[in-house]
Design a protein around this motif. Structure first.
Motif, PDB file in Angstrom:
ATOM      1  N   UNK A  66      54.024   3.244  56.703  1.00  0.00           N
ATOM      2  CA  UNK A  66      54.946   2.157  56.679  1.00  0.00           C
ATOM      3  C   UNK A  66      55.483   2.060  55.236  1.00  0.00           C
ATOM      4  N   UNK A  67      54.240   2.082  54.308  1.00  0.00           N
ATOM      5  CA  UNK A  67      54.573   1.834  53.048  1.00  0.00           C
ATOM      6  C   UNK A  67      55.263   3.089  52.211  1.00  0.00           C
ATOM      7  N   UNK A  68      54.844   4.242  52.741  1.00  0.00           N
ATOM      8  CA  UNK A  68      55.519   5.471  52.080  1.00  0.00           C
ATOM      9  C   UNK A  68      57.316   5.298  52.675  1.00  0.00           C
ATOM     10  N   UNK A  69      57.575   4.787  53.861  1.00  0.00           N
ATOM     11  CA  UNK A  69      59.082   4.642  54.316  1.00  0.00           C
ATOM     12  C   UNK A  69      59.292   3.597  53.471  1.00  0.00           C
ATOM     13  N   UNK A  70      58.796   2.501  53.329  1.00  0.00           N
ATOM     14  CA  UNK A  70      59.645   1.459  52.669  1.00  0.00           C
ATOM     15  C   UNK A  70      59.669   1.894  51.141  1.00  0.00           C
ATOM     16  N   UNK A  71      58.916   2.384  50.576  1.00  0.00           N
ATOM     17  CA  UNK A  71      59.121   2.987  49.184  1.00  0.00           C
ATOM     18  C   UNK A  71      60.388   3.887  49.093  1.00  0.00           C
ATOM     19  N   UNK A  72      60.595   4.568  49.921  1.00  0.00           N
ATOM     20  CA  UNK A  72      61.745   5.609  49.700  1.00  0.00           C
ATOM     21  C   UNK A  72      63.039   4.886  50.376  1.00  0.00           C
ATOM     22  N   UNK A  73      62.784   4.088  51.445  1.00  0.00           N
ATOM     23  CA  UNK A  73      64.222   3.242  51.926  1.00  0.00           C
ATOM     24  C   UNK A  73      64.575   2.347  50.778  1.00  0.00           C
ATOM     25  N   UNK A  74      63.733   1.669  49.985  1.00  0.00           N
ATOM     26  CA  UNK A  74      64.342   0.892  48.990  1.00  0.00           C
ATOM     27  C   UNK A  74      65.158   1.841  47.926  1.00  0.00           C
ATOM     28  N   UNK A  75      64.446   2.682  47.355  1.00  0.00           N
ATOM     29  CA  UNK A  75      65.213   3.959  46.576  1.00  0.00           C
ATOM     30  C   UNK A  75      66.603   4.499  47.346  1.00  0.00           C
ATOM     31  N   UNK A  76      66.720   4.647  48.494  1.00  0.00           N
ATOM     32  CA  UNK A  76      67.625   5.162  49.196  1.00  0.00           C
ATOM     33  C   UNK A  76      68.683   4.253  49.509  1.00  0.00           C
ATOM     34  N   UNK A  77      68.248   3.077  49.684  1.00  0.00           N
ATOM     35  CA  UNK A  77      69.359   1.911  50.163  1.00  0.00           C
ATOM     36  C   UNK A  77      70.090   1.658  48.922  1.00  0.00           C
ATOM     37  N   UNK A  78      69.345   1.638  47.708  1.00  0.00           N
ATOM     38  CA  UNK A  78      69.976   1.189  46.290  1.00  0.00           C
ATOM     39  C   UNK A  78      70.997   2.263  45.909  1.00  0.00           C
ATOM     40  N   UNK A  79      70.420   3.596  46.010  1.00  0.00           N
ATOM     41  CA  UNK A  79      71.622   4.737  45.871  1.00  0.00           C
ATOM     42  C   UNK A  79      72.731   4.692  46.698  1.00  0.00           C
ATOM     43  N   UNK A  80      72.515   4.219  48.258  1.00  0.00           N
ATOM     44  CA  UNK A  80      73.543   4.298  49.091  1.00  0.00           C
ATOM     45  C   UNK A  80      74.418   3.295  48.774  1.00  0.00           C
ATOM     46  N   UNK A  81      74.003   2.053  48.483  1.00  0.00           N
ATOM     47  CA  UNK A  81      74.988   0.877  48.123  1.00  0.00           C
ATOM     48  C   UNK A  81      75.856   1.100  47.033  1.00  0.00           C
ATOM     49  N   UNK A  82      74.897   1.722  46.119  1.00  0.00           N
ATOM     50  CA  UNK A  82      75.862   2.039  44.777  1.00  0.00           C
ATOM     51  C   UNK A  82      76.822   3.164  45.055  1.00  0.00           C
ATOM     52  N   UNK A  83      76.821   4.287  45.778  1.00  0.00           N
ATOM     53  CA  UNK A  83      77.751   5.265  46.294  1.00  0.00           C
ATOM     54  C   UNK A  83      78.917   4.256  46.769  1.00  0.00           C
ATOM     55  N   UNK A  84      78.629   3.402  47.808  1.00  0.00           N
ATOM     56  CA  UNK A  84      79.665   2.752  48.622  1.00  0.00           C
ATOM     57  C   UNK A  84      80.472   1.841  47.716  1.00  0.00           C
ATOM     58  N   UNK A  85      79.967   1.522  46.779  1.00  0.00           N
ATOM     59  CA  UNK A  85      80.652   0.581  45.700  1.00  0.00           C
ATOM     60  C   UNK A  85      81.547   1.351  44.892  1.00  0.00           C
ATOM     61  N   UNK A  86      81.324   2.627  44.686  1.00  0.00           N
ATOM     62  CA  UNK A  86      82.300   3.439  44.079  1.00  0.00           C
ATOM     63  C   UNK A  86      82.639   4.727  44.668  1.00  0.00           C
ATOM     64  N   UNK A  87      82.855   4.339  45.974  1.00  0.00           N
ATOM     65  CA  UNK A  87      83.344   5.471  46.937  1.00  0.00           C
ATOM     66  C   UNK A  87      84.514   6.350  46.379  1.00  0.00           C
ATOM     67  N   UNK A  88      84.257   7.575  46.735  1.00  0.00           N
ATOM     68  CA  UNK A  88      85.454   8.633  46.250  1.00  0.00           C
ATOM     69  C   UNK A  88      85.485   9.669  47.397  1.00  0.00           C
ATOM     70  N   UNK A  89      85.997  10.830  46.676  1.00  0.00           N
ATOM     71  CA  UNK A  89      86.171  11.998  47.642  1.00  0.00           C
ATOM     72  C   UNK A  89      84.768  12.484  48.177  1.00  0.00           C
ATOM     73  N   UNK A  90      83.720  12.415  47.380  1.00  0.00           N
ATOM     74  CA  UNK A  90      82.492  13.060  47.749  1.00  0.00           C
ATOM     75  C   UNK A  90      81.700  11.962  48.586  1.00  0.00           C
ATOM     76  N   UNK A  91      82.212  10.671  48.954  1.00  0.00           N
ATOM     77  CA  UNK A  91      81.546   9.772  49.826  1.00  0.00           C
ATOM     78  C   UNK A  91      82.228   9.092  50.877  1.00  0.00           C
ATOM     79  N   UNK A  92      82.202   9.374  51.959  1.00  0.00           N
ATOM     80  CA  UNK A  92      83.051   8.772  53.113  1.00  0.00           C
ATOM     81  C   UNK A  92      82.313   7.658  53.730  1.00  0.00           C
ATOM     82  N   UNK A  93      81.453   7.205  53.327  1.00  0.00           N
ATOM     83  CA  UNK A  93      80.798   5.947  53.862  1.00  0.00           C
ATOM     84  C   UNK A  93      81.035   4.993  53.375  1.00  0.00           C
TER      85      UNK A  93
END
Length: 138
Positions: A66-93
């Protein structure tokens, strides 16, 4: 005449409602046995193909901690939310992922969220976190 029936109907309605008050008696119960935290979490996705892909690729022999998944999820969520904040042609979510790193979501939720990020990167070919793990890392 119609006003008379309306007034009678109103009086009967009020009387009927007022007599029901004595039927229910609410008392305070000070006993707190059996009270547990009933908060449950789940991963909701808007991609119908993910569920079937997840069932096919969800193999217990490749599980990590679970610790493995939590560490990666924290990084992925941060990157995902940053991409959502500056959505463009390369990001449709659009939906921002609400993930609190201080909250214990349990193994199943962290595992499924991690697999969703793997699905987006490996199946949809949208990079979220450059240099992140792949689904098939040893």
């Amino acid at each position: 005449m119609s006003q008379f029936f309306a007034i009678v109907a109103l009086i009967v309605f009020v009387y009927a409602c007022s007599t029901q008050k004595s039927v229910v008696n609410v008392t305070k119960n000070d006993a707190t046995e059996g009270i547990e935290d009933s908060t449950e979490y789940d991963v909701e996705t808007f991609d119908q193909k993910f569920e079937s892909w997840y069932q096919y690729n969800n193999n217990p022999s490749t599980y990590r901690s679970q610790d493995y998944y939590e560490r990666w999820n924290q990084q992925y969520v941060t990157a995902w939310n940053a991409k959502c904040a500056r959505a463009g042609k390369d990001w449709n979510f659009e939906p921002v992922v609400g993930y609190d790193p201080n909250e214990d979501y349990g193994f199943d939720v962290n595992h499924k969220l991690f697999y969703y990020f793997m699905y987006v990167e490996n199946v949809l070919n949208l990079k979220i976190l450059p240099g992140g793990p792949t689904l098939y890392d040893p």
